[in-house]
Write a protein that holds these residues in place. Sequence first.
Motif, PDB file in Angstrom:
ATOM      1  N   VAL A   7     -22.280 -32.913  10.511  1.00  0.00           N
ATOM      2  CA  VAL A   7     -21.082 -32.251   9.955  1.00  0.00           C
ATOM      3  C   VAL A   7     -21.206 -32.129   8.441  1.00  0.00           C
ATOM      4  O   VAL A   7     -20.910 -31.070   7.859  1.00  0.00           O
ATOM      5  CB  VAL A   7     -19.814 -33.044  10.349  1.00  0.00           C
ATOM      6  N   ASN A   8     -21.633 -33.207   7.777  1.00  0.00           N
ATOM      7  CA  ASN A   8     -21.769 -33.170   6.323  1.00  0.00           C
ATOM      8  C   ASN A   8     -22.855 -32.188   5.880  1.00  0.00           C
ATOM      9  O   ASN A   8     -22.727 -31.526   4.843  1.00  0.00           O
ATOM     10  CB  ASN A   8     -22.084 -34.565   5.789  1.00  0.00           C
ATOM     11  N   VAL A   9     -23.932 -32.108   6.655  1.00  0.00           N
ATOM     12  CA  VAL A   9     -24.991 -31.159   6.310  1.00  0.00           C
ATOM     13  C   VAL A   9     -24.469 -29.728   6.383  1.00  0.00           C
ATOM     14  O   VAL A   9     -24.710 -28.909   5.484  1.00  0.00           O
ATOM     15  CB  VAL A   9     -26.211 -31.344   7.249  1.00  0.00           C
ATOM     16  N   VAL A  10     -23.719 -29.424   7.436  1.00  0.00           N
ATOM     17  CA  VAL A  10     -23.190 -28.065   7.603  1.00  0.00           C
ATOM     18  C   VAL A  10     -22.151 -27.754   6.525  1.00  0.00           C
ATOM     19  O   VAL A  10     -22.197 -26.697   5.875  1.00  0.00           O
ATOM     20  CB  VAL A  10     -22.576 -27.901   9.008  1.00  0.00           C
ATOM     21  N   LEU A  11     -21.209 -28.668   6.323  1.00  0.00           N
ATOM     22  CA  LEU A  11     -20.162 -28.421   5.329  1.00  0.00           C
ATOM     23  C   LEU A  11     -20.715 -28.401   3.903  1.00  0.00           C
ATOM     24  O   LEU A  11     -20.297 -27.585   3.077  1.00  0.00           O
ATOM     25  CB  LEU A  11     -19.067 -29.491   5.452  1.00  0.00           C
ATOM     26  N   GLY A  12     -21.645 -29.300   3.608  1.00  0.00           N
ATOM     27  CA  GLY A  12     -22.263 -29.303   2.276  1.00  0.00           C
ATOM     28  C   GLY A  12     -23.051 -28.034   2.017  1.00  0.00           C
ATOM     29  O   GLY A  12     -23.006 -27.470   0.910  1.00  0.00           O
ATOM     30  N   SER A  13     -23.768 -27.557   3.032  1.00  0.00           N
ATOM     31  CA  SER A  13     -24.514 -26.303   2.883  1.00  0.00           C
ATOM     32  C   SER A  13     -23.565 -25.128   2.702  1.00  0.00           C
ATOM     33  O   SER A  13     -23.841 -24.199   1.938  1.00  0.00           O
ATOM     34  CB  SER A  13     -25.400 -26.082   4.113  1.00  0.00           C
ATOM     35  N   LEU A  14     -22.418 -25.174   3.395  1.00  0.00           N
ATOM     36  CA  LEU A  14     -21.420 -24.104   3.254  1.00  0.00           C
ATOM     37  C   LEU A  14     -20.868 -24.055   1.838  1.00  0.00           C
ATOM     38  O   LEU A  14     -20.762 -22.981   1.225  1.00  0.00           O
ATOM     39  CB  LEU A  14     -20.298 -24.323   4.264  1.00  0.00           C
ATOM     40  N   ALA A  15     -20.498 -25.225   1.284  1.00  0.00           N
ATOM     41  CA  ALA A  15     -19.962 -25.271  -0.082  1.00  0.00           C
ATOM     42  C   ALA A  15     -21.019 -24.787  -1.089  1.00  0.00           C
ATOM     43  O   ALA A  15     -20.700 -24.032  -2.021  1.00  0.00           O
ATOM     44  CB  ALA A  15     -19.522 -26.694  -0.416  1.00  0.00           C
ATOM     45  N   PHE A  16     -22.261 -25.207  -0.903  1.00  0.00           N
ATOM     46  CA  PHE A  16     -23.326 -24.780  -1.820  1.00  0.00           C
ATOM     47  C   PHE A  16     -23.573 -23.277  -1.695  1.00  0.00           C
ATOM     48  O   PHE A  16     -23.791 -22.596  -2.708  1.00  0.00           O
ATOM     49  CB  PHE A  16     -24.608 -25.548  -1.509  1.00  0.00           C
ATOM     50  N   THR A  17     -23.525 -22.740  -0.481  1.00  0.00           N
ATOM     51  CA  THR A  17     -23.751 -21.306  -0.287  1.00  0.00           C
ATOM     52  C   THR A  17     -22.659 -20.481  -0.955  1.00  0.00           C
ATOM     53  O   THR A  17     -22.933 -19.443  -1.586  1.00  0.00           O
ATOM     54  CB  THR A  17     -23.812 -20.983   1.216  1.00  0.00           C
ATOM     55  N   ILE A  18     -21.405 -20.939  -0.823  1.00  0.00           N
ATOM     56  CA  ILE A  18     -20.306 -20.224  -1.478  1.00  0.00           C
ATOM     57  C   ILE A  18     -20.514 -20.195  -2.987  1.00  0.00           C
ATOM     58  O   ILE A  18     -20.340 -19.150  -3.640  1.00  0.00           O
ATOM     59  CB  ILE A  18     -18.963 -20.878  -1.111  1.00  0.00           C
ATOM     60  N   PHE A  19     -20.902 -21.345  -3.551  1.00  0.00           N
ATOM     61  CA  PHE A  19     -21.159 -21.390  -4.988  1.00  0.00           C
ATOM     62  C   PHE A  19     -22.306 -20.463  -5.357  1.00  0.00           C
ATOM     63  O   PHE A  19     -22.225 -19.709  -6.345  1.00  0.00           O
ATOM     64  CB  PHE A  19     -21.487 -22.822  -5.407  1.00  0.00           C
ATOM     65  N   TRP A  20     -23.395 -20.487  -4.611  1.00  0.00           N
ATOM     66  CA  TRP A  20     -24.562 -19.675  -4.935  1.00  0.00           C
ATOM     67  C   TRP A  20     -24.235 -18.189  -4.879  1.00  0.00           C
ATOM     68  O   TRP A  20     -24.630 -17.419  -5.762  1.00  0.00           O
ATOM     69  CB  TRP A  20     -25.698 -20.008  -3.966  1.00  0.00           C
ATOM     70  N   VAL A  21     -23.510 -17.771  -3.846  1.00  0.00           N
ATOM     71  CA  VAL A  21     -23.162 -16.353  -3.711  1.00  0.00           C
ATOM     72  C   VAL A  21     -22.294 -15.895  -4.875  1.00  0.00           C
ATOM     73  O   VAL A  21     -22.509 -14.829  -5.464  1.00  0.00           O
ATOM     74  CB  VAL A  21     -22.454 -16.104  -2.362  1.00  0.00           C
ATOM     75  N   LEU A  22     -21.302 -16.702  -5.251  1.00  0.00           N
ATOM     76  CA  LEU A  22     -20.419 -16.322  -6.356  1.00  0.00           C
ATOM     77  C   LEU A  22     -21.127 -16.388  -7.701  1.00  0.00           C
ATOM     78  O   LEU A  22     -20.768 -15.661  -8.631  1.00  0.00           O
ATOM     79  CB  LEU A  22     -19.188 -17.222  -6.362  1.00  0.00           C
ATOM     80  N   ALA A  23     -22.117 -17.271  -7.828  1.00  0.00           N
ATOM     81  CA  ALA A  23     -22.875 -17.352  -9.082  1.00  0.00           C
ATOM     82  C   ALA A  23     -23.797 -16.154  -9.256  1.00  0.00           C
ATOM     83  O   ALA A  23     -23.971 -15.634 -10.358  1.00  0.00           O
ATOM     84  CB  ALA A  23     -23.680 -18.646  -9.130  1.00  0.00           C
TER      85      ALA A  23
END
Length: 402
Positions: A7-23
């Motif tokens: 769960v943490n791997v999926v949620l952590g990857s989701l948060a990082f992906t959102i940041f990367w896309v917006l950056a």
Amino acid sequence: MAWATSVNVVLGSLAFTIFWVLAVFPSIPFLPIGRIAGSLLGAMLMVIFRIITPDQAYDAIDRQVLGLLFGTMLVSVYLERADMFKYLGKFLSWKSKGAKDSIFRICLISAISSALFTNDTACIVLTEFVLKIARQHNLPPHPFLLALASSANIGSSLTPIGNPQNLVIAVQGKISFRNFVMGILPAMLLGVVANGVILICMYWRLLSIPKDEEDETIKLVEEDDLNSHRFSPATMLHFTSLSSPECNSTMEAINEQSPPNINGNMGTTSHNATLVERLTDAFSMEILEGNEDFLLGWKRMLWKSCVYLVTIGMLIAFLMGLNMSWTAITAALALVVLDFKDARSCLEKVSYLLLIFFCGMFIIVDGFNKTGIPSTLWDLVEPYAKIDRFSYLEQKWQHLQP
């Protein structure tokens, strides 16, 4: 590092992906909130998803990097006020030998200034002078602007203060300023030279304008600049001559205010004395104004010299291995004190949004590291990444030989 829970791997990857896309795409249609807000959103998600705790999030923020960024940005503001970039801009056109020579000068000055004052600052303040050079050569500006932008990126790699990414690498990798510079210097010099050669080859025909036409254009631009600055009050240290229109108007005003001659010689003598007294007062005022301008000029020159000396002292302290964050903050506060006026106008020019962006990024990166994904990827490539010794490369090459 071991993998976190699924769960943490999926949620952590989701948060990082959102940041990367917006950056990377700050104006993406479904969430056009920008890089800064995207950084804060990603950091908040890392805490909400319980990838890291709030205390761990605060501890993830690298205060040394933020302090160094703040100090160097404030020093750059005072250097701009001290006309440092104006002098660099003048050097771009000083005794220029043509458009190709200007390309190499832009590459060199852009690389040096970005290494010392960050690439963003170099591009912003030097663009005006680069456009002026393009007008002087009567050429389109894009070859010169490409030289400025590309060389700024190349030159910024030289020092930890060249760009924020270098700061993170130097501080977290515990690499001293001196070792950082000495390690990157050969590659940076080769990159700047190669960049200049490539740009000249790409725009050879465009840059090969007739010399006579180029000289006439430069002469016209220089005359326009000279006429726009000639006889300005700040540059005139001599006094107005007696034959000037200003002096004639002063004489006429004095004559109009003088009483008529009604008592013969006595009246003439009194009239002359009054005339001399008023002329003396007028010229005394001009002398006082000239002295004030002269003193203001010397004070300005002294202040500029102090700004340059403080900046040089900061760079020497970096090379000596002193703490870069506190050195930059000390230099910035020294300039604030030397300026001896309200520093609000200078502090407002510091990019606090960039500092906020890095705060969020530190939290996001720390949370993503806790998922175990980066360490696993590194374990996969580490056996093939040990290329820090020439002997290792030689052994690998011999092993590949039949």
